[in-house]
Write an enzyme that holds these catalytic residues in place. Sequence first.
Site, PDB file in Angstrom:
ATOM      1  N   ASN A   1     -10.123  21.731  -0.202  1.00  0.00           N
ATOM      2  CA  ASN A   1      -9.046  22.568  -0.742  1.00  0.00           C
ATOM      3  C   ASN A   1      -9.575  23.535  -1.799  1.00  0.00           C
ATOM      4  OD1 ASN A   1      -7.181  21.219   0.843  1.00  0.00           O
ATOM      5  ND2 ASN A   1      -6.481  19.877  -0.804  1.00  0.00           N
TER       6      ASN A   1
ATOM      7  N   GLN B   1      -7.738  11.273  -8.240  1.00  0.00           N
ATOM      8  CA  GLN B   1      -7.161  10.116  -7.548  1.00  0.00           C
ATOM      9  C   GLN B   1      -7.968   8.838  -7.708  1.00  0.00           C
ATOM     10  OE1 GLN B   1      -7.484  13.181  -6.220  1.00  0.00           O
ATOM     11  NE2 GLN B   1      -5.916  13.645  -4.703  1.00  0.00           N
ATOM     12  N   GLN B   2      -9.247   8.947  -8.014  1.00  0.00           N
ATOM     13  CA  GLN B   2     -10.059   7.738  -8.162  1.00  0.00           C
ATOM     14  C   GLN B   2      -9.827   7.041  -9.491  1.00  0.00           C
ATOM     15  OE1 GLN B   2     -11.423   5.970  -6.172  1.00  0.00           O
ATOM     16  NE2 GLN B   2     -12.521   7.038  -4.549  1.00  0.00           N
TER      17      GLN B   2
ATOM     18  N   ASN C   1      -4.648  15.987 -14.792  1.00  0.00           N
ATOM     19  CA  ASN C   1      -3.278  16.305 -15.178  1.00  0.00           C
ATOM     20  C   ASN C   1      -2.944  15.476 -16.419  1.00  0.00           C
ATOM     21  OD1 ASN C   1      -2.401  13.690 -14.331  1.00  0.00           O
ATOM     22  ND2 ASN C   1      -2.065  14.439 -12.248  1.00  0.00           N
TER      23      ASN C   1
ATOM     24  N   LEU D   1      -0.233  20.713 -16.609  1.00  0.00           N
ATOM     25  CA  LEU D   1       1.025  20.156 -17.115  1.00  0.00           C
ATOM     26  C   LEU D   1       2.174  20.350 -16.138  1.00  0.00           C
ATOM     27  CD1 LEU D   1       0.658  21.623 -20.732  1.00  0.00           C
ATOM     28  CD2 LEU D   1      -0.080  19.360 -19.940  1.00  0.00           C
ATOM     29  N   GLY D   2       1.870  20.495 -14.850  1.00  0.00           N
ATOM     30  CA  GLY D   2       2.908  20.692 -13.862  1.00  0.00           C
ATOM     31  C   GLY D   2       3.634  22.011 -14.093  1.00  0.00           C
TER      32      GLY D   2
ATOM     33  N   GLY E   1      -2.969  21.169  -7.549  1.00  0.00           N
ATOM     34  CA  GLY E   1      -4.005  21.004  -8.570  1.00  0.00           C
ATOM     35  C   GLY E   1      -5.350  21.523  -8.102  1.00  0.00           C
ATOM     36  N   ASP E   2      -5.651  21.324  -6.831  1.00  0.00           N
ATOM     37  CA  ASP E   2      -6.910  21.837  -6.275  1.00  0.00           C
ATOM     38  C   ASP E   2      -6.935  23.362  -6.320  1.00  0.00           C
ATOM     39  OD1 ASP E   2      -7.490  19.175  -5.678  1.00  0.00           O
ATOM     40  OD2 ASP E   2      -6.675  19.333  -3.654  1.00  0.00           O
TER      41      ASP E   2
END
Length: 313
Positions: free
Chosen positions: A38, A158-159, A181, A210-211, A242-243
């Site tokens: 991505n 994610q890790q 994030n 921060l979304g 995010g990517d």
Amino acid sequence: MSFGGKFADSLVVEQLDKLSVSFLVDHLEIRRGGVAANMCFGLGRLGLAPVLVGAAGEDFADYRSWLERHGVNCDYVRISTDHHTARFVCTTDTNGAQFASFYPGAMSEARMVELEPIVAKVGAPSYVLIGADDPDGMRRHTDECRTRGYPFIADPSQQLAFSGGELIRDLIDGAAYLFSNEYESHMIEQKTGWSAEEVLDRVGTQVTTLGAAGVRITSKTEPTIELPAAKDVAVLEPTGVGDAFRAGFLAALAWGVTLEHAAQVGCVLAAYVVETVGPQDYTFTAEQFLDRLEYSYDGEAAAAIAPFLHATR
């Protein structure tokens, strides 16, 4: 996949230990993804020449062709003879409940990839971004960057949920940039036992998305930067947003603009993704991107980026 009913109607609580169900789905979408791919796609769309490093299966051929058509160097993707490419499979019912599975597959072979032979062929990297991958591979690549002096970016994402404090400390210590994030930043502090100040002592710059509120950039030597997200975003699907931010931010770093402008480019590219289903299904022209950058921020940002963006494919 989409299931037109409710999973709950097919589940008998007293018999969950004997669960065996099948759902007839009425919709299937296959989307390209993976955090590294991505980001590389986004960098390629902005006119850069990113090098994708990782492991995939022999089923990678069509995906490779797609990425290469969009400016991504896939010459150094290890192709496994034993495993398929990693994939996430999810079925969602009308209530939004999900059954999902993640198959790591060839991702487990990322630890076998050495960076030095790649650098010998493509040249010294501006940065090596080490994203969520096989944990042993992430550690190997981080250690190699430190040993060989390659500037690296820590982006465990994610890790983090599956990693212990020792691994997380090893992955971020000495990074030029740390991406996360806001929730992940707190998880980093909790798992490492480091305070926010101690985390910042170990990285050059921390970039925290921060979304819908935008992004915050902190460093030990510069004032904190806080920027809002792009204006008037029609949120459709957040996967890969995010990517995309990272891709835009890194592209702008390569162009040599300020961190503030880099964050603005990241936010605008992220807006295109969140308005599209699929992390690599967005399109724009250079003019559209610059117009949106100026509308969301100001003419100064658009003027700073224009000389570089007009070189896009």
